[in-house]
Design a protein around this motif. Structure first.
Motif, PDB file in Angstrom:
ATOM      1  N   ALA A 150       0.835  -1.203   0.000  1.00 32.40           N
ATOM      2  CA  ALA A 150       0.000   0.000   0.000  1.00 32.40           C
ATOM      3  C   ALA A 150       0.867   1.249   0.000  1.00 32.40           C
ATOM      4  CB  ALA A 150      -0.929   0.005   1.209  1.00 32.40           C
ATOM      5  N   VAL A 151       2.105   1.128   0.484  1.00 32.55           N
ATOM      6  CA  VAL A 151       3.047   2.252   0.452  1.00 32.55           C
ATOM      7  C   VAL A 151       3.666   2.299  -0.940  1.00 32.55           C
ATOM      8  CG1 VAL A 151       5.111   3.282   1.437  1.00 32.55           C
ATOM      9  CG2 VAL A 151       3.544   1.970   2.897  1.00 32.55           C
ATOM     10  N   ARG A 152       3.526   3.427  -1.606  1.00 31.60           N
ATOM     11  CA  ARG A 152       4.033   3.546  -2.966  1.00 31.60           C
ATOM     12  C   ARG A 152       5.063   4.662  -3.024  1.00 31.60           C
ATOM     13  NH1 ARG A 152       1.088   4.330  -8.736  1.00 31.60           N
ATOM     14  NH2 ARG A 152       2.535   3.029  -9.919  1.00 31.60           N
ATOM     15  N   ALA A 153       6.240   4.345  -3.595  1.00 36.47           N
ATOM     16  CA  ALA A 153       7.352   5.280  -3.672  1.00 36.47           C
ATOM     17  C   ALA A 153       7.694   5.566  -5.128  1.00 36.47           C
ATOM     18  CB  ALA A 153       8.573   4.715  -2.948  1.00 36.47           C
ATOM     19  N   LEU A 154       8.055   6.808  -5.394  1.00 34.84           N
ATOM     20  CA  LEU A 154       8.436   7.259  -6.729  1.00 34.84           C
ATOM     21  C   LEU A 154       9.928   7.555  -6.740  1.00 34.84           C
ATOM     22  CD1 LEU A 154       7.761   8.319  -9.597  1.00 34.84           C
ATOM     23  CD2 LEU A 154       7.203  10.525  -8.531  1.00 34.84           C
ATOM     24  N   ASP A 155      10.681   6.786  -7.523  1.00 36.46           N
ATOM     25  CA  ASP A 155      12.133   6.943  -7.609  1.00 36.46           C
ATOM     26  C   ASP A 155      12.472   7.725  -8.876  1.00 36.46           C
ATOM     27  OD1 ASP A 155      14.877   6.761  -7.612  1.00 36.46           O
ATOM     28  OD2 ASP A 155      14.972   4.577  -7.564  1.00 36.46           O
ATOM     29  N   ILE A 156      12.863   8.988  -8.698  1.00 32.81           N
ATOM     30  CA  ILE A 156      13.226   9.847  -9.818  1.00 32.81           C
ATOM     31  C   ILE A 156      14.688   9.576 -10.181  1.00 32.81           C
ATOM     32  CG2 ILE A 156      13.478  12.222 -10.622  1.00 32.81           C
ATOM     33  CD1 ILE A 156      10.603  11.444 -10.152  1.00 32.81           C
ATOM     34  N   GLY A 157      14.914   9.036 -11.385  1.00 37.02           N
ATOM     35  CA  GLY A 157      16.272   8.686 -11.808  1.00 37.02           C
ATOM     36  C   GLY A 157      16.677   7.338 -11.254  1.00 37.02           C
ATOM     37  N   VAL A 158      15.860   6.320 -11.510  1.00 33.62           N
ATOM     38  CA  VAL A 158      16.101   4.992 -10.933  1.00 33.62           C
ATOM     39  C   VAL A 158      17.390   4.369 -11.444  1.00 33.62           C
ATOM     40  CG1 VAL A 158      14.739   3.822 -12.720  1.00 33.62           C
ATOM     41  CG2 VAL A 158      15.015   2.744 -10.488  1.00 33.62           C
ATOM     42  N   GLY A 159      17.844   4.769 -12.634  1.00 37.69           N
ATOM     43  CA  GLY A 159      19.088   4.232 -13.186  1.00 37.69           C
ATOM     44  C   GLY A 159      18.944   2.781 -13.602  1.00 37.69           C
ATOM     45  N   ALA A 160      20.072   2.187 -13.962  1.00 36.55           N
ATOM     46  CA  ALA A 160      20.090   0.777 -14.353  1.00 36.55           C
ATOM     47  C   ALA A 160      20.176  -0.133 -13.144  1.00 36.55           C
ATOM     48  CB  ALA A 160      21.269   0.506 -15.293  1.00 36.55           C
ATOM     49  N   ASN A 161      20.582   0.417 -11.990  1.00 38.72           N
ATOM     50  CA  ASN A 161      20.853  -0.420 -10.811  1.00 38.72           C
ATOM     51  C   ASN A 161      19.619  -0.722  -9.979  1.00 38.72           C
ATOM     52  OD1 ASN A 161      20.739   1.750  -8.524  1.00 38.72           O
ATOM     53  ND2 ASN A 161      22.071   2.658 -10.087  1.00 38.72           N
ATOM     54  N   ALA A 162      18.620   0.185  -9.988  1.00 34.41           N
ATOM     55  CA  ALA A 162      17.371  -0.014  -9.241  1.00 34.41           C
ATOM     56  C   ALA A 162      17.598  -0.330  -7.770  1.00 34.41           C
ATOM     57  CB  ALA A 162      16.547  -1.140  -9.878  1.00 34.41           C
ATOM     58  N   VAL A 163      18.652   0.192  -7.194  1.00 32.39           N
ATOM     59  CA  VAL A 163      18.998  -0.157  -5.821  1.00 32.39           C
ATOM     60  C   VAL A 163      17.927   0.294  -4.824  1.00 32.39           C
ATOM     61  CG1 VAL A 163      20.607   0.408  -3.962  1.00 32.39           C
ATOM     62  CG2 VAL A 163      21.477  -0.380  -6.150  1.00 32.39           C
ATOM     63  N   TYR A 164      17.395   1.495  -4.995  1.00 36.51           N
ATOM     64  CA  TYR A 164      16.365   1.952  -4.056  1.00 36.51           C
ATOM     65  C   TYR A 164      15.140   1.031  -4.061  1.00 36.51           C
ATOM     66  CZ  TYR A 164      18.604   6.473  -3.004  1.00 36.51           C
ATOM     67  OH  TYR A 164      19.442   7.462  -2.556  1.00 36.51           O
TER      68      TYR A 164
END
Length: 341
Positions: free
Chosen positions: A118-132
């Motif tokens: 239910a918690v939704r996060a927006l990663d600006i500039g996720v890159g190729a690594n997707a670490v976040y």
């Protein structure tokens, strides 16, 4: 649906003061255990002059292999890899960001860090690594939308997700075709996010990137004029390498970090109720006052400056919201009820 990885923190060595108390890497890396789990790590193990185990952090392949081992053993991610020359961020520092974001959301949730899709996060500039998204999903079970202007980077994220069936439907990516747009053109009708996060480009130009790489190279004691580092003519030192990698859009932006974050601040005011908390890392201390001034012009309901430290490196997480306290409590009641750690 598979539950996020919940391995206990293992007793390890090389304490790293300054990390968040929930950070799995609070006490460093158990390199022997990592090498046992991911045999490719073995060839990169070294012993420092002080006699402690380590890896060669000047070697991009060594750094990438360490990340793969950490993501596999501590976060349950299989098949992680990134194309050559893409940004390979340090796992402990990125994990810290997610833990501080959980604390931020806990403020409107009776002090309890919320978890679950239910918690939704927006990663600006996720890159190729997707670490976040990978760490945030493993630690808290959150759902992520990763946005980037680089389609090749997004394709790599999709490959990683496909290699991990438990992530299906929990990590999504979208292409942003307009580099100067951070939110416009990405959000769909009615979409809301509990938090946005970003690791903005640090440098102001490609030349600035190379100057930074040279300074880092010297700090790693690899720019010494030794026989090993001379060319065949006994001449110049080798050009500094980016041991952390990075494409141009990952490393620099006209005007640098300050200009990028100022643009983010300005554009966040265009969607004030679509996201509960907007956040970004800010590496340069000198940029803090200008960013605070930019925020003050928009009159957000709350601004937080969260100091972060990893070893000798210090930075800060800047967070702001256009929701008042009562609105934040109501948001949590509607979206985050019964989802806690």
């Amino acid at each position: 649906m598979n539950k996020p990885v919940t391995k206990p923190i293992k007793p390890v060595v090389n304490e790293r003061p300054g990390l968040h108390l929930r950070n799995r890497h609070l006490q460093g890396y158990d390199l022997a255990a990592l090498a046992a789990a991911v045999p490719a790590m073995s060839k990169f193990l070294i012993t420092t002059p002080a006699g402690t185990p380590s890896i060669d952090f000047t070697n991009p392949v060594s750094v990438k292999t360490l990340n793969r081992a950490l993501l596999e053993t501590d976060y349950g991610v299989q098949g992680w890899d990134i194309p050559s020359q893409y940004l390979c961020p340090p796992i402990p520092g990125r994990a810290d960001v997610l833990h501080y974001l959980a604390d931020l959301l806990a403020g409107g949730n009776d002090g309890i860090p919320p978890r679950g899709p239910a918690v939704r996060a927006l990663d600006i500039g996720v890159g190729a690594n997707a670490v976040y998204p990978l760490i945030g999903q493993a630690e808290y079970g959150w759902r992520f939308l990763g946005v980037d202007i680089d389609q090749a980077a997004l394709s790599n994220v999709e490959r990683i997700v496909a290699a991990n069936p438990h992530l299906a439907g929990l990590i999504e990516v979208r292409h942003q075709p307009v580099p100067d747009n951070l939110f416009v053109g990405i959000l769909r009708r009615g979409e809301q996010f509990d938090v946005s996060l970003c690791n903005p480009p640090f440098h102001a130009s490609a030349a600035d990137v190379m100057m930074g790489a040279e300074r880092k190279w010297k700090n790693l004691e690899k720019n010494k004029n030794t026989d090993k580092n001379k060319d065949k003519n006994g001449g110049k030192q080798p050009a500094p390498k980016l041991n952390f990698g990075g494409q141009n859009n990952e490393l620099w932006y006209p005007g640098g970090e300050r200009a990028f974050v100022e643009r983010m601040v300005e554009q966040s005011a265009g969607i004030p109720k679509r996201c509960l908390w907007f956040t970004t890392l800010l590496s340069k201390a000198d940029n803090l006052r200008p960013i605070e001034a930019a925020l003050a012009k928009l009159h957000p309901c709350d601004v937080r400056i969260i100091p972060m430290s990893q070893g000798q490196k210090t930075s800060r997480l800047v967070a702001w919201t256009f929701h008042g306290k009562a609105e934040r409590r109501q948001w949590a009641k509607q979206r985050l009820a019964n989802q806690s750690v």
